[in-house]
Design a protein around this motif. Structure first.
Motif, mmCIF file in Angstrom:
data_model
loop_
_atom_site.group_PDB
_atom_site.id
_atom_site.type_symbol
_atom_site.label_atom_id
_atom_site.label_comp_id
_atom_site.label_asym_id
_atom_site.label_seq_id
_atom_site.Cartn_x
_atom_site.Cartn_y
_atom_site.Cartn_z
ATOM 1 N N ARG A 1 6.589 11.114 -0.339
ATOM 2 C CA ARG A 1 6.676 11.745 0.624
ATOM 3 C C ARG A 1 7.504 10.457 1.810
ATOM 4 O O ARG A 1 6.535 9.537 1.659
ATOM 5 C CB ARG A 1 5.617 12.139 1.937
ATOM 6 N N PRO A 2 8.861 11.018 2.591
ATOM 7 C CA PRO A 2 9.606 10.497 3.627
ATOM 8 C C PRO A 2 8.084 9.118 4.014
ATOM 9 O O PRO A 2 7.544 10.143 5.176
ATOM 10 C CB PRO A 2 10.167 10.507 4.370
ATOM 11 N N PRO A 3 7.593 8.377 4.816
ATOM 12 C CA PRO A 3 7.089 8.081 5.486
ATOM 13 C C PRO A 3 7.675 8.942 6.936
ATOM 14 O O PRO A 3 8.616 9.746 7.516
ATOM 15 C CB PRO A 3 7.439 6.450 6.330
ATOM 16 N N SER A 4 5.842 8.428 7.594
ATOM 17 C CA SER A 4 5.805 9.640 8.615
ATOM 18 C C SER A 4 6.760 9.415 9.981
ATOM 19 O O SER A 4 6.765 8.112 9.777
ATOM 20 C CB SER A 4 4.309 10.191 8.937
ATOM 21 N N MET A 5 6.701 10.233 11.605
ATOM 22 C CA MET A 5 6.805 9.193 12.007
ATOM 23 C C MET A 5 6.447 8.743 13.018
ATOM 24 O O MET A 5 6.774 7.476 13.350
ATOM 25 C CB MET A 5 7.418 10.805 12.978
ATOM 26 N N ASP B 1 0.874 -1.243 0.041
ATOM 27 C CA ASP B 1 0.052 -0.070 -0.163
ATOM 28 C C ASP B 1 1.019 1.573 0.015
ATOM 29 O O ASP B 1 0.252 2.215 0.108
ATOM 30 C CB ASP B 1 -0.862 0.140 1.307
ATOM 31 N N ARG B 2 2.279 1.455 0.508
ATOM 32 C CA ARG B 2 2.954 2.613 1.005
ATOM 33 C C ARG B 2 3.722 2.478 -0.719
ATOM 34 O O ARG B 2 4.619 3.307 -0.960
ATOM 35 C CB ARG B 2 4.129 2.112 1.284
ATOM 36 N N TYR C 1 4.190 6.176 11.691
ATOM 37 C CA TYR C 1 4.244 5.001 10.779
ATOM 38 C C TYR C 1 6.213 3.999 11.073
ATOM 39 O O TYR C 1 5.574 3.190 11.523
ATOM 40 C CB TYR C 1 3.908 5.528 9.214
ATOM 41 N N ARG C 2 6.458 5.252 10.866
ATOM 42 C CA ARG C 2 8.183 4.464 11.102
ATOM 43 C C ARG C 2 7.844 4.221 13.088
ATOM 44 O O ARG C 2 8.617 3.100 13.114
ATOM 45 C CB ARG C 2 9.679 5.745 11.498
ATOM 46 N N MET C 3 7.069 4.809 14.014
ATOM 47 C CA MET C 3 6.873 3.804 15.112
ATOM 48 C C MET C 3 6.228 3.061 15.197
ATOM 49 O O MET C 3 6.343 1.699 16.150
ATOM 50 C CB MET C 3 5.546 4.837 15.975
ATOM 51 N N ARG C 4 5.060 2.985 13.921
ATOM 52 C CA ARG C 4 4.252 1.218 13.788
ATOM 53 C C ARG C 4 5.660 0.477 13.640
ATOM 54 O O ARG C 4 4.706 -0.680 14.244
ATOM 55 C CB ARG C 4 2.938 1.653 13.347
ATOM 56 N N LYS C 5 5.995 0.907 12.753
ATOM 57 C CA LYS C 5 6.785 -0.089 12.288
ATOM 58 C C LYS C 5 7.780 -0.943 13.187
ATOM 59 O O LYS C 5 8.117 -2.000 13.771
ATOM 60 C CB LYS C 5 7.587 -0.030 10.890
ATOM 61 N N PHE C 6 8.506 -0.246 14.002
ATOM 62 C CA PHE C 6 9.183 -0.114 14.979
ATOM 63 C C PHE C 6 8.865 -0.740 16.263
ATOM 64 O O PHE C 6 8.990 -1.966 16.420
ATOM 65 C CB PHE C 6 9.688 0.720 15.759
ATOM 66 N N VAL C 7 7.721 -0.743 16.846
ATOM 67 C CA VAL C 7 6.503 -1.362 17.297
ATOM 68 C C VAL C 7 6.612 -2.585 17.111
ATOM 69 O O VAL C 7 6.082 -3.285 18.021
ATOM 70 C CB VAL C 7 5.886 -0.811 17.963
ATOM 71 N N ARG C 8 6.143 -3.048 16.205
ATOM 72 C CA ARG C 8 5.851 -4.115 15.453
ATOM 73 C C ARG C 8 6.912 -4.823 15.478
ATOM 74 O O ARG C 8 7.235 -6.522 14.778
ATOM 75 C CB ARG C 8 4.955 -3.840 14.057
#
Length: 182
Positions: A48-52, A23-24, A54-61
């Protein structure tokens, strides 16, 4: 790793093209072509670069277990600290109540003229609560009656330091001055 000359919009376009999340990524080759043309024409690109967030969700996952452990430890620490604080508050209240009981005893001894007993009781009250200005003031009065003006002055200064906003220390100073004949 990118060549430094490719930083910025070109890097964002390449990263969006290589994004693992379907989707991205660019939805079509045409969308990719439009962003490249915008870049070449010095226009704003759509990617656009991924938002903060979005990056936090990925990190947590990616790091669920360690983050959960850290959260549990932090919560346990907070509960333990709150219990310690509550216990200290309870001890302080108990000490202050005990100090007031001993101070009441000191006042009774002073009223009966038993100066040494009143001084001793004030000293015990201050051992329980060193911020009890009334105990310093009463001990200063009793020390003055005993003739120890130097120690009385130290206690008056301490009463003033602890409770400068109240008139108790100032009344004690007046008493000391009257006793000194000033």
């Amino acid at each position: 790793a990118f060549d430094r000359t490719l930083r910025g919009d070109i890097e964002t376009i390449v990263e969006k093209s290589l994004e693992k999340d379907r989707d991205r990524r660019y939805q079509s080759a045409h969308a990719l072509l439009e962003d490249i043309e915008c870049y070449l024409n010095h226009q704003p690109i759509h990617a656009r670069p991924p938002s903060m967030s979005y990056r936090m969700r990925k990190f947590v996952r990616r790091h669920r277990a360690p983050l959960a452990a850290v959260a549990v430890i932090a919560l346990a620490s907070a509960v333990a600290m709150e219990r310690q604080i509550a216990a200290k508050r309870a001890a302080a209240v108990a000490a202050r109540n005990g100090a007031y009981r001993v101070l009441f005893e000191a006042q009774g001894s002073a009223d009966k003229g038993n100066v040494p007993r009143a001084i001793d009781a004030c000293t015990r009250a201050l051992a329980l609560d060193p911020q009890l200005a009334q105990a310093y003031a009463l001990r200063a009065k009793m020390l003055t009656r005993q003739g120890d003006r130097k120690l009385a002055r130290q206690d008056w200064l301490r009463a003033l330091e602890v409770d400068a906003g109240k008139s108790l220390a100032w009344r004690t100073m007046g008493f000391l001055e009257l006793e000194n004949g000033n």
